[in-house]
Design an enzyme around this catalytic site. Structure first.
Site, short mmCIF file in Angstrom:
data_model
loop_
_atom_site.label_atom_id
_atom_site.label_comp_id
_atom_site.label_asym_id
_atom_site.label_seq_id
_atom_site.Cartn_x
_atom_site.Cartn_y
_atom_site.Cartn_z
N GLU A 77 0.83 -1.20 0.00
CA GLU A 77 0.00 0.00 0.00
C GLU A 77 0.87 1.26 0.00
OE1 GLU A 77 -2.51 0.48 3.51
OE2 GLU A 77 -3.89 1.70 2.34
N GLU A 127 2.73 10.23 11.17
CA GLU A 127 3.39 9.91 12.45
C GLU A 127 3.77 8.43 12.48
OE1 GLU A 127 0.41 11.56 12.25
OE2 GLU A 127 1.24 13.53 12.68
C1 FAD Z 1 -9.13 8.84 2.41
C2 FAD Z 1 -8.94 7.65 3.28
C3 FAD Z 1 -9.11 6.38 2.77
C4 FAD Z 1 -8.96 5.25 3.59
N1 FAD Z 1 -9.21 4.02 3.04
C5 FAD Z 1 -9.13 2.93 3.83
C6 FAD Z 1 -9.47 1.64 3.31
O1 FAD Z 1 -9.83 1.50 2.13
N2 FAD Z 1 -9.42 0.57 4.13
C7 FAD Z 1 -9.03 0.67 5.43
O2 FAD Z 1 -8.98 -0.34 6.10
N3 FAD Z 1 -8.70 1.88 5.97
C8 FAD Z 1 -8.75 3.01 5.19
N4 FAD Z 1 -8.44 4.24 5.72
C9 FAD Z 1 -8.13 4.34 7.15
C10 FAD Z 1 -6.70 4.67 7.47
O3 FAD Z 1 -5.85 3.58 7.27
C11 FAD Z 1 -6.71 5.13 8.94
O4 FAD Z 1 -7.46 6.32 9.01
C12 FAD Z 1 -5.32 5.36 9.47
O5 FAD Z 1 -4.61 4.16 9.59
C13 FAD Z 1 -5.35 6.08 10.84
O6 FAD Z 1 -6.19 5.45 11.73
P1 FAD Z 1 -7.30 6.28 12.54
O7 FAD Z 1 -8.05 7.11 11.56
O8 FAD Z 1 -8.07 5.31 13.36
O9 FAD Z 1 -6.49 7.27 13.47
P2 FAD Z 1 -5.81 6.92 14.87
O10 FAD Z 1 -5.03 5.67 14.75
O11 FAD Z 1 -6.84 7.00 15.92
O12 FAD Z 1 -4.80 8.12 15.00
C14 FAD Z 1 -5.19 9.41 15.50
C15 FAD Z 1 -3.94 10.28 15.56
O13 FAD Z 1 -3.00 9.70 16.49
C16 FAD Z 1 -1.74 9.51 15.85
N5 FAD Z 1 -1.13 8.28 16.34
C17 FAD Z 1 -1.72 7.07 16.49
N6 FAD Z 1 -0.83 6.17 16.93
C18 FAD Z 1 0.35 6.81 17.05
C19 FAD Z 1 1.65 6.41 17.48
N7 FAD Z 1 1.91 5.16 17.84
N8 FAD Z 1 2.65 7.34 17.44
C20 FAD Z 1 2.40 8.63 17.07
N9 FAD Z 1 1.18 9.07 16.68
C21 FAD Z 1 0.17 8.17 16.67
C22 FAD Z 1 -2.07 9.39 14.37
O14 FAD Z 1 -0.94 9.74 13.59
C23 FAD Z 1 -3.20 10.39 14.22
O15 FAD Z 1 -2.71 11.68 14.08
C24 FAD Z 1 -8.59 5.39 4.93
C25 FAD Z 1 -8.38 6.68 5.47
C26 FAD Z 1 -8.57 7.79 4.66
C27 FAD Z 1 -8.36 9.14 5.24
#
Ligand code: FAD
Length: 407
Positions: free
Chosen positions: A238, A376
């Site tokens: 990916e 991040e």
């Molecule tokens: C346009 C778009 C398309 C997507 N398409 C798909 C898809 O097709 N299939 C799918 O499964 N997912 C998809 N996603 C989801 C994407 O993979 C997740 O949004 C992403 O992995 C972040 O997870 P979260 O949104 O739960 O944020 P969280 O994990 O809750 O993170 C919130 C914040 O905390 C920070 N953070 C979290 N953990 C840490 C750490 N250990 N160290 C430092 N900072 C940290 C993050 O950087 C972020 O700023 C998509 C997202 C978007 C925006």
């Protein structure tokens, strides 16, 4: 079909050129039906040259795929990846590595021809960056599994025929060990897809709910309990598929910025114009460095799953795209504040790649540093897995998933 044996790079290159030439002669691009063309491209091993013969490849170096794509693009041939980006960029390499022969034969060709669109069912409301903590359950029932739970942010789920799902099959072991991967029919009873609207006003992605969805064991991808290993293959691909493209010099987002600067500021010698030009030059230099880095990485790439260094490309792509479209909006002056969209609340039939609408691009690229893993998280991966820096404390690593507190 067995892989073709070629002993030198020159022989492999000559074989690729011959196959491309024959394909273009058999299906002249001007009149070719795209599905038939892509099917023939797959059959000739030109879908992904580094995959085995039975998987749309020739079993040769991945560096030659760029040669195929350039030749086909220059000939005006139909191209497939844009319509099925998750299928092409992530699911296909995962099936090629972990699939059974039957799964490869069943899924890869219609995926490549875009007759079957795919989505990625990984993220959940409580499991994004830490996707291994996922809670969607798959429970064994004879020759089947019964799936219950919810996924979120699922790009193109509304168009998908199939989804690559990871689900918890053993809650008694630590989180990474109790996950299994499945290839799920998105039209099976109990699968419900609901749109989620984004900042652009479009719903590229969705929520997906599973209620007692029956999945045959033959649709399991990889061993029971090895879903984390399977998903790493998907995630590594990916990152490269999002950030690793090698376009022409000055093409893509930086091309948009240069065109705007030329149209509005090329003759302007004011301090304001010079300041904008400084920003433009910074963006140009970083974009070109990223493009050349991706080119070198593509040349060096060996067959197999990309390594954690793919996060370099993903991180650079995401951060630079945001900087470039911020500059574009500034280059537009007051007009930059006037977004012409009326937030149409539509469900697009493809991912918003290459939009010519600068305002929309400005909004869309905000997601680049979230989708496919946040910036991040990319920095964490690079720090820990490439630079060898100390890891984050991970207190739930050896605790069974069911004993980890969660909200
Ligand atoms: C346009 C778009 C398309 C997507 N398409 C798909 C898809 O097709 N299939 C799918 O499964 N997912 C998809 N996603 C989801 C994407 O993979 C997740 O949004 C992403 O992995 C972040 O997870 P979260 O949104 O739960 O944020 P969280 O994990 O809750 O993170 C919130 C914040 O905390 C920070 N953070 C979290 N953990 C840490 C750490 N250990 N160290 C430092 N900072 C940290 C993050 O950087 C972020 O700023 C998509 C997202 C978007 C925006």
């Amino acid at each position: 079909m067995t892989d073709v044996i070629v002993s030198t790079e020159d022989e492999a290159r000559a074989m690729v050129d011959r196959e491309v030439e024959d394909l273009l002669a058999q299906f002249p691009p001007a009149s070719a039906d795209p599905t038939m063309f892509l099917g023939a491209q797959f059959d000739r091993g030109l879908a992904w040259v580094h995959f085995p013969r039975s998987c749309g490849g020739l079993g040769i170096s991945p560096s030659l795929q760029g040669r195929v794509l350039t030749a086909l693009r220059e000939a005006g041939a139909p191209s497939g990846g844009w319509a099925n980006p998750i299928g092409h960029g992530m699911v296909a390499p995962t099936i090629a590595v972990h699939g059974t022969d039957q799964q490869k034969a069943r899924y890869l060709r219609p995926l490549f021809t875009n007759e079957e669109i795919w989505c990625q069912l990984f993220s959940e409301p409580g499991a994004g960056s830490d996707v291994a903590s996922l809670a969607t359950r798959a429970e064994r029932d004879g020759d089947e599994w019964v799936v219950n739970g919810q996924k979120v942010w699922t790009t193109l789920a509304h168009l998908a025929s199939f989804g690559l799902l990871i689900a918890r099959t053993d809650p008694d072991v630590p989180k990474h060990r109790g996950i299994t991967a499945f290839l799920v029919d998105m039209h099976a009873p109990g699968v419900e897809v609901r749109p989620l609207y984004q900042i652009t006003g479009e719903a590229e992605f969705n929520e997906v709910f599973f209620t007692d969805v029956h999945v045959a064991d033959t649709a399991r991808l990889g061993e029971e309990g090895n879903g984390w290993g399977v998903s790493l293959t998907t995630l590594m691909n990916e990152r490269v598929s999002i950030g690793g493209n090698v376009g022409g010099r000055g093409s893509g987002p930086i091309g948009d910025a240069v065109a705007l600067w030329r149209a509005r500021y090329a003759e302007d010698r004011s301090p304001h114009a010079r300041a904008l030009r400084d920003r433009l030059m910074g963006c140009w230099a970083r974009s070109e460095a990223a493009r050349l880095t991706n080119m070198r990485a593509a040349q060096n790439r060996r067959a197999g799953t990309p390594g954690p260094e793919g996060s370099v490309a993903k991180l650079a792509f995401a951060e630079e795209n945001k900087r470039i479209y911020e500059l574009c909006v500034d280059l537009m002056g007051a007009e930059g504040t006037l977004h012409s969209s009326d937030y149409p609340r539509v469900r697009p039939d493809h991912v918003a790649l290459g939009t010519t609408d600068i305002h929309k691009a400005f909004l869309r690229v905000r997601a680049n540093s979230i989708e496919g893993g946040t910036s991040e998280v990319m920095r964490n991966i690079l720090g820990e897995r490439v630079l060898g820096l100390p890891g984050e404390p991970r207190r739930d690593k050896d605790v069974s998933w069911k004993d980890v507190p969660r909200s």
